[in-house]
Scaffold this motif. Structure first.
Motif, mmCIF file in Angstrom:
data_model
loop_
_atom_site.group_PDB
_atom_site.id
_atom_site.type_symbol
_atom_site.label_atom_id
_atom_site.label_comp_id
_atom_site.label_asym_id
_atom_site.label_seq_id
_atom_site.Cartn_x
_atom_site.Cartn_y
_atom_site.Cartn_z
ATOM 1 N N ASP A 99 0.852 -1.184 0.000
ATOM 2 C CA ASP A 99 0.000 0.000 0.000
ATOM 3 C C ASP A 99 0.887 1.233 0.000
ATOM 4 O OD1 ASP A 99 -3.254 0.293 0.823
ATOM 5 O OD2 ASP A 99 -2.052 2.110 1.009
ATOM 6 N N PHE A 100 0.327 2.365 -0.478
ATOM 7 C CA PHE A 100 1.068 3.617 -0.487
ATOM 8 C C PHE A 100 0.943 4.349 0.846
ATOM 9 C CE2 PHE A 100 1.726 8.119 -1.596
ATOM 10 C CZ PHE A 100 2.962 8.025 -2.219
ATOM 11 N N SER A 101 -0.074 4.019 1.621
ATOM 12 C CA SER A 101 -0.343 4.700 2.879
ATOM 13 C C SER A 101 0.468 4.083 4.013
ATOM 14 C CB SER A 101 -1.837 4.636 3.207
ATOM 15 O OG SER A 101 -2.082 5.090 4.517
ATOM 16 N N GLU A 102 1.270 4.896 4.664
ATOM 17 C CA GLU A 102 2.045 4.424 5.806
ATOM 18 C C GLU A 102 1.142 4.032 6.971
ATOM 19 O OE1 GLU A 102 2.208 7.320 4.327
ATOM 20 O OE2 GLU A 102 4.257 8.062 4.050
ATOM 21 N N ASN A 103 0.080 4.826 7.198
ATOM 22 C CA ASN A 103 -0.805 4.553 8.324
ATOM 23 C C ASN A 103 -1.636 3.297 8.104
ATOM 24 O OD1 ASN A 103 -0.304 6.817 10.192
ATOM 25 N ND2 ASN A 103 -1.062 8.080 8.522
ATOM 26 N N MET A 104 -1.990 2.994 6.863
ATOM 27 C CA MET A 104 -2.693 1.748 6.586
ATOM 28 C C MET A 104 -1.802 0.550 6.913
ATOM 29 S SD MET A 104 -5.852 1.831 5.587
ATOM 30 C CE MET A 104 -7.115 2.872 4.824
#
Length: 405
Positions: A262-267
């Protein structure tokens, strides 16, 4: 008739050299004959019978060890079983201990290198996102959270290094930058928000049922049916979010490795928290990777299966993303995706009404997501080189699949 006294003296003189060579049999010669592989020097006969028995036992064990070493050499095409030629006149005989040591030195390093190369070819699938050259890994082998975290990766062509940040491996082009930063479209930045990442499996994803999504378990089984032909291979769950399906793929045991991307660090951080909470063990072949869907960090023709659950409508350029998916899939590899079908009034969770409460928290949100018709999805897959297109539709929900020829 008696021979003359001088005649007998002459015969004794003529036979003297032969009699001098006819020595009594040495006790060690019987041992030498019994060892047919590597002859060893005769043992000392001076002393007790116990010393002779010990020497015989040592030579027998040595013979077995050398035979085992030579047998392992025969498994390689470039090696033939070591044979000691018969002793030629005038040439010294090598002791068995020296031959055994030489055979062991010749075998072990090659066998270790061969095994190490096999391990690398089986586990390393990551490539540089800049030049797509394979990354050199330094650290423990394996495709799980602990081994990836303890490993470092480097591209020998562009000299760029990649390391694990927090609990995931950052394989984006901007990894390691200090001054440069860039923003993606609003619909991409939305899922980088800590709040949206926290709410994704706490009510957000369950809201998809209103548009016809069958639910986590049924949707997972539908994807598994498409992936039957690539069972046992490497699966990448792109735009994995909080790992809703990546964790189920990993615990199913149907794949050699699962990469949650995923591109989202928080995900990805949320995915790690769920892994620690649920039944997914930390040593499962599951890796967390941050990457751009339009710049997948894998070599061409290296992945067996790719899953994209409720994701294609969020991608900045779906055509570039599907083209990347087609590039990294192996011949026969399968791509499975789900999304919302286009409708005159889309009432899904990404409609303007559903996103209105978030605007006060995360700022303005662009609600112009890429919703497609069934014909557009099929045309997109075929234009990117995928064949055997098929789909299943339930109201606004669609699961579609394509295969790399």
């Amino acid at each position: 008739m008696r021979k003359k006294k001088g005649t007998r003296a002459r015969e004794r003189t003529r036979l003297a050299p032969r009699l001098s060579r006819a020595r009594p049999p040495h006790p060690g010669r019987t041992l030498r004959k019994s060892i047919s592989f590597f002859p060893s020097p005769p043992p000392r006969v001076q002393g007790s019978r116990l010393q002779l028995q010990r020497t015989t036992a040592i030579e027998s064990h040595m013979e077995l060890a050398v035979r085992a070493a030579a047998a392992s050499c025969s498994s390689y095409p470039s090696f033939q079983r070591a044979r000691v030629p018969r002793r030629s006149p005038g040439l010294p005989q090598l002791p068995a201990r020296r031959v055994a040591v030489a055979a062991a030195i010749a075998v072990d390093p090659i066998q270790d290198i061969k095994t190490e190369q096999n391990d690398v070819s089986k586990t390393e699938v990551f490539a540089c996102p800049v030049c797509y050259e394979p990354l050199i890994r330094k650290g423990p082998p394996g495709m799980n959270l602990s081994t990836i975290y303890r490993s470092g990766f480097k591209c020998l062509k562009c000299k760029k290094s990649f390391t694990s940040k927090d609990i995931f491996l950052d394989l984006t082009v901007t990894s390691g930058t200090k001054e440069y930063s860039e923003l993606k479209p609003a619909r991409t930045e939305l899922f980088r928000s800590p709040l949206v990442s926290f709410l994704y499996e706490r009510g957000w994803r369950q809201n998809f049922n209103r548009s016809g999504f069958p639910g986590r378990d049924e949707e997972f089984q539908m994807a598994q049916d498409y992936f039957q032909s690539v069972a046992g291979g490497i699966l990448v769950d792109v735009s994995c979010g909080s790992g809703l399906f990546a964790r189920k793929f990993a615990t199913s045991g149907a794949y050699s490795s699962v990469i949650a991307l995923d591109f989202s660090e928080n995900m990805l951080r949320q995915c790690y928290d769920y892994i620690k909470q649920d039944d997914t063990p930390l040593n499962t072949n599951l890796a967390l990777v941050r990457a751009d869907i339009s710049r997948l960090p894998f070599a061409s023709c290296s992945i067996d299966a790719i899953h994209a659950g409720a994701a294609i409508h969020c991608w900045p350029s779906p055509s570039n993303a599907v083209a990347e998916i087609s590039r990294v899939l192996r011949p026969g590899g399968v791509f499975v995706g789900t999304t919302f079908l286009s409708s005159p009034t889309n009432s899904g969770p990404f409609s303007a009404g559903a996103l209105r409460p978030l605007r006060q928290i995360v700022g303005p949100v662009n609600s112009s997501y890429n919703f497609f018709t069934e014909g557009e999805l099929e045309d997109l897959c075929r234009s990117c080189g995928l064949v055997n297109y098929s789909s299943k539709v339930q109201r606004s929900f669609i699961m579609f699949s394509g295969q790399k020829p």
